[in-house]
Design a protein around this motif. Structure first.
Motif, short mmCIF file in Angstrom:
data_model
loop_
_atom_site.label_atom_id
_atom_site.label_comp_id
_atom_site.label_asym_id
_atom_site.label_seq_id
_atom_site.Cartn_x
_atom_site.Cartn_y
_atom_site.Cartn_z
N LEU A 13 1.07 -1.39 -0.25
CA LEU A 13 -0.10 0.05 -0.41
C LEU A 13 1.06 0.80 -0.18
CD1 LEU A 13 -2.83 0.97 0.57
CD2 LEU A 13 -2.47 0.74 2.21
N PHE A 51 2.58 1.47 -3.84
CA PHE A 51 1.05 2.39 -4.44
C PHE A 51 0.95 3.60 -4.11
CE2 PHE A 51 -3.14 3.10 -5.09
CZ PHE A 51 -3.60 3.28 -6.44
N ILE A 52 1.44 4.24 -2.80
CA ILE A 52 0.72 5.93 -2.58
C ILE A 52 2.15 6.65 -3.18
CG2 ILE A 52 0.93 7.61 -0.57
CD1 ILE A 52 -0.82 5.61 1.19
N SER A 80 -2.33 10.93 2.60
CA SER A 80 -1.94 10.36 2.08
C SER A 80 -2.58 8.82 1.77
CB SER A 80 -0.79 9.66 2.38
OG SER A 80 0.24 10.60 2.03
N ALA A 134 -5.20 6.60 -1.30
CA ALA A 134 -5.78 5.00 -1.40
C ALA A 134 -6.72 4.98 -1.75
CB ALA A 134 -4.05 4.42 -0.90
N SER A 139 -8.54 13.15 -6.47
CA SER A 139 -7.33 13.08 -5.70
C SER A 139 -6.62 14.26 -5.94
CB SER A 139 -6.61 11.44 -6.58
OG SER A 139 -7.24 10.50 -6.50
#
Length: 201
Positions: free
Chosen positions: A114, A117-118, A152, A156, A188
């Protein structure tokens, strides 16, 4: 009804049409798969600009950004994609072991995936927003989640929420294909702008 190019109705319909066309263009740009990074970075560039009231041409701006950001965005995407996939696959393997120790290890792997991914999201957005070297962009992308953890996490959760909505309500798939991706990236963009402004404050 009298045609008014400065009217609110005209502006709203024009914006919806542009985002719909932008979404289709984005999907076509992602078809070779390895171009997903460049396409996403270009989409971030135009939507962040739009969210920041800079406006500009969405379609022309996207095509220009796709060409300009291609090398850095593609390299970032491929560099971070493989460890994300590896960590995700490993976490699923350890979760299947169904022991407490394996579950804890799987959870750590999930958190690591994760985080990366961020980092990838930040990296693609930074490439679209600022001119910088690949090394400094990657460094900033790794540091930003630590300086703004709540925002952040939101970055996600936005795509994860969209994915869950599509799974729960299959009828939404058509909306996703029409303008969903550009809308998710646009949402986003507001979080990204708040993070970027905080860093420059």
């Amino acid at each position: 009804m009298k045609y008014n190019p400065d009217g609110q109705f005209y502006k709203v319909t024009t914006t919806i049409f542009q985002f719909t066309f932008l979404n289709i263009l984005y999907l076509l740009s992602c078809l070779p798969l390895f171009t997903i990074g460049a396409a996403t970075s270009a989409l971030f560039e135009v939507t962040i600009r739009f969210a920041d009231d800079e406006r500009g041409e969405l379609i022309i701006g996207y095509l220009q950004a796709l060409r300009t950001n291609f090398m850095q965005a593609t390299a970032s995407f491929l560099l971070l994609l493989f460890p994300i996939v590896a960590l995700t696959y490993s976490s699923l393997f350890w979760f299947s072991a169904e022991t407490i120790l394996a579950s804890v290890f799987a959870l750590l792997l999930t958190v690591a995936a994760l985080y990366l991914f961020i980092v990838l999201v930040y990296c693609l957005a930074l490439i679209g927003r600022y001119e910088n070297s690949f090394k400094h962009t990657l460094k900033n992308a790794f540091l930003l989640p630590l300086s703004a953890p709540v925002r952040s996490l939101g970055l996600a959760l936005i795509p994860v929420t969209a994915f869950c909505v599509v799974i729960l309500f299959p009828v939404v798939k058509m909306l996703l294909l029409i303008f969903g991706f550009s809308f998710v990236i646009y949402c986003s963009s507001f979080l990204l702008l708040s993070v970027f402004r905080k860093q420059h404050a």
